[in-house]
Design an enzyme around this catalytic site. Sequence first.
Site, PDB file in Angstrom:
ATOM      1  N   HIS A 140     107.620  60.025 -51.117  1.00  0.00           N
ATOM      2  CA  HIS A 140     106.392  60.750 -51.449  1.00  0.00           C
ATOM      3  C   HIS A 140     105.518  59.921 -52.385  1.00  0.00           C
ATOM      4  CE1 HIS A 140     104.254  64.273 -53.537  1.00  0.00           C
ATOM      5  NE2 HIS A 140     103.719  64.118 -52.346  1.00  0.00           N
ATOM      6  N   GLU A 152     108.168  59.104 -55.257  1.00  0.00           N
ATOM      7  CA  GLU A 152     109.402  59.897 -55.330  1.00  0.00           C
ATOM      8  C   GLU A 152     110.206  59.588 -54.061  1.00  0.00           C
ATOM      9  OE1 GLU A 152     108.180  64.063 -57.497  1.00  0.00           O
ATOM     10  OE2 GLU A 152     107.323  63.742 -55.526  1.00  0.00           O
TER      11      GLU A 152
HETATM   12  N1  NAD Z   1      96.411  64.087 -50.185  1.00  0.00           N
HETATM   13  C1  NAD Z   1      97.328  63.848 -51.092  1.00  0.00           C
HETATM   14  O1  NAD Z   1      97.033  63.704 -52.299  1.00  0.00           O
HETATM   15  C2  NAD Z   1      98.774  63.705 -50.698  1.00  0.00           C
HETATM   16  C3  NAD Z   1      99.673  63.147 -51.637  1.00  0.00           C
HETATM   17  C4  NAD Z   1     101.016  62.969 -51.258  1.00  0.00           C
HETATM   18  C5  NAD Z   1     101.430  63.362 -50.002  1.00  0.00           C
HETATM   19  N2  NAD Z   1     100.532  63.908 -49.113  1.00  0.00           N
HETATM   20  C6  NAD Z   1     101.039  64.280 -47.777  1.00  0.00           C
HETATM   21  O2  NAD Z   1     100.646  63.262 -46.860  1.00  0.00           O
HETATM   22  C7  NAD Z   1     100.458  63.853 -45.560  1.00  0.00           C
HETATM   23  C8  NAD Z   1      99.074  63.504 -45.043  1.00  0.00           C
HETATM   24  O3  NAD Z   1      98.107  63.974 -45.966  1.00  0.00           O
HETATM   25  P1  NAD Z   1      96.666  63.280 -46.109  1.00  0.00           P
HETATM   26  O4  NAD Z   1      96.150  63.675 -47.454  1.00  0.00           O
HETATM   27  O5  NAD Z   1      96.751  61.839 -45.743  1.00  0.00           O
HETATM   28  O6  NAD Z   1      95.853  64.085 -45.001  1.00  0.00           O
HETATM   29  P2  NAD Z   1      94.574  63.636 -44.125  1.00  0.00           P
HETATM   30  O7  NAD Z   1      93.910  64.901 -43.750  1.00  0.00           O
HETATM   31  O8  NAD Z   1      93.796  62.568 -44.799  1.00  0.00           O
HETATM   32  O9  NAD Z   1      95.259  62.976 -42.831  1.00  0.00           O
HETATM   33  C9  NAD Z   1      96.008  63.741 -41.924  1.00  0.00           C
HETATM   34  C10 NAD Z   1      96.492  62.868 -40.792  1.00  0.00           C
HETATM   35  O10 NAD Z   1      97.209  63.703 -39.862  1.00  0.00           O
HETATM   36  C11 NAD Z   1      96.772  63.388 -38.549  1.00  0.00           C
HETATM   37  N3  NAD Z   1      97.002  64.573 -37.715  1.00  0.00           N
HETATM   38  C12 NAD Z   1      96.348  65.765 -37.771  1.00  0.00           C
HETATM   39  N4  NAD Z   1      96.876  66.613 -36.871  1.00  0.00           N
HETATM   40  C13 NAD Z   1      97.880  65.934 -36.241  1.00  0.00           C
HETATM   41  C14 NAD Z   1      98.805  66.268 -35.223  1.00  0.00           C
HETATM   42  N5  NAD Z   1      98.807  67.489 -34.668  1.00  0.00           N
HETATM   43  N6  NAD Z   1      99.690  65.314 -34.817  1.00  0.00           N
HETATM   44  C15 NAD Z   1      99.706  64.095 -35.385  1.00  0.00           C
HETATM   45  N7  NAD Z   1      98.856  63.721 -36.357  1.00  0.00           N
HETATM   46  C16 NAD Z   1      97.961  64.633 -36.783  1.00  0.00           C
HETATM   47  C17 NAD Z   1      95.320  63.012 -38.725  1.00  0.00           C
HETATM   48  O11 NAD Z   1      94.872  62.303 -37.613  1.00  0.00           O
HETATM   49  C18 NAD Z   1      95.408  62.160 -40.015  1.00  0.00           C
HETATM   50  O12 NAD Z   1      95.901  60.885 -39.737  1.00  0.00           O
HETATM   51  C19 NAD Z   1     100.730  65.339 -45.720  1.00  0.00           C
HETATM   52  O13 NAD Z   1     102.079  65.592 -45.388  1.00  0.00           O
HETATM   53  C20 NAD Z   1     100.488  65.567 -47.208  1.00  0.00           C
HETATM   54  O14 NAD Z   1     101.192  66.674 -47.700  1.00  0.00           O
HETATM   55  C21 NAD Z   1      99.212  64.076 -49.432  1.00  0.00           C
END
Ligand code: NAD
Length: 294
Positions: A140, A152
């Site tokens: 994470h 993490e």
């Molecule tokens: N934003 C943050 O601060 C943060 C921090 C740590 C972890 N995360 C985790 O990272 C992950 C992504 O978050 P993010 O902030 O990059 O989101 P984001 O919205 O920027 O990106 C989401 C991604 O998911 C893809 N996607 C959407 N629907 C999909 C589907 N049905 N099948 C496959 N791919 C699909 C999109 O194309 C994109 O690449 C999540 O699990 C989130 O909890 C986010």
Amino acid sequence: MAIERVGVVGCGLMGSGIAQVAAQAGCHVTVREVSPQLLEKGLQSLDKNLARLVEKGTLPSSDRDQVRARLRGTTNLNEFKDCDFVIEAIVELLPAKRELWTALDKICPKQTIFASNTSSLSITEMATFTQRLDRFLGMHFFNPVPVMKLVEVIRTIATDPKVFDEIVAFGAKLGKTVVRTSDRTGFIVNRLLVPYLLDAVRALEEGVASVEDIDNSMKLGCGHPMGPLTLLDFVGLDTTYYISNIMFDEFKEKRFASPPLLKRMVLAGWNGRKAGRGFYDYADPARPKPLQLT
Ligand SMILES: NC(=O)c1ccc[n+]([C@@H]2O[C@H](COP(=O)([O-])OP(=O)(O)OC[C@H]3O[C@@H](n4cnc5c(N)ncnc54)[C@H](O)[C@@H]3O)[C@@H](O)[C@H]2O)c1
């Protein structure tokens, strides 16, 4: 096993940053998006980050070219078949993750290690979508990945301790400080951070203060680098909303429940900085304007 070939699923906020730091650490990286348009957008943001490092003098332009040469974008999951390690950073929704892990388990060889960057979903549950419970764990990162120093690393009761140690070492190779934790929803940081962020939205909803005054209070009164509503806009309101639902479902405690305002902003598509609007309007990204939301 040395981790040399890394697959990153998703090139959004997190995926593009993870792909960048892995390529900067010398790995060959394949990053996958769901469409050519999203792939282009993700790689453009990665290129912008690298260009900024070159401008600041922290990355020689010849190194930038080498980093870029180690990075390949694709829309085809089959290109992950040679990866030593695959990390997933797609939308925080279990059905999407289930579909992905089921497909990847068939594509990648048995020795490939799988990790999810999920903020709140159960690593154990995702591992059960594959035939490799012992080679599945959580990794994470924090946003923006190239800047934030922490990662993490999360083991389940079924993760092979050698695999766990390998990914802890990989986190250090990426230049991160690694904290070890176990598969409890929210791990360490979100367990503590999410109730605080949700409380800031509740304070706004209850008319305690304006967006700007809530943010200034925590910045100037507590020395935080940014206020909670600015941070929510950075993280993504949609992502936080999904996380709060998952955490509430797990713990059934009010502190994890999504405030109605957060839900309504997500319904309206006001997902924060990435959408151009959240608690602030980002029409001029250098000068976000606080919105009157209640
Ligand atoms: N934003 C943050 O601060 C943060 C921090 C740590 C972890 N995360 C985790 O990272 C992950 C992504 O978050 P993010 O902030 O990059 O989101 P984001 O919205 O920027 O990106 C989401 C991604 O998911 C893809 N996607 C959407 N629907 C999909 C589907 N049905 N099948 C496959 N791919 C699909 C999109 O194309 C994109 O690449 C999540 O699990 C989130 O909890 C986010």
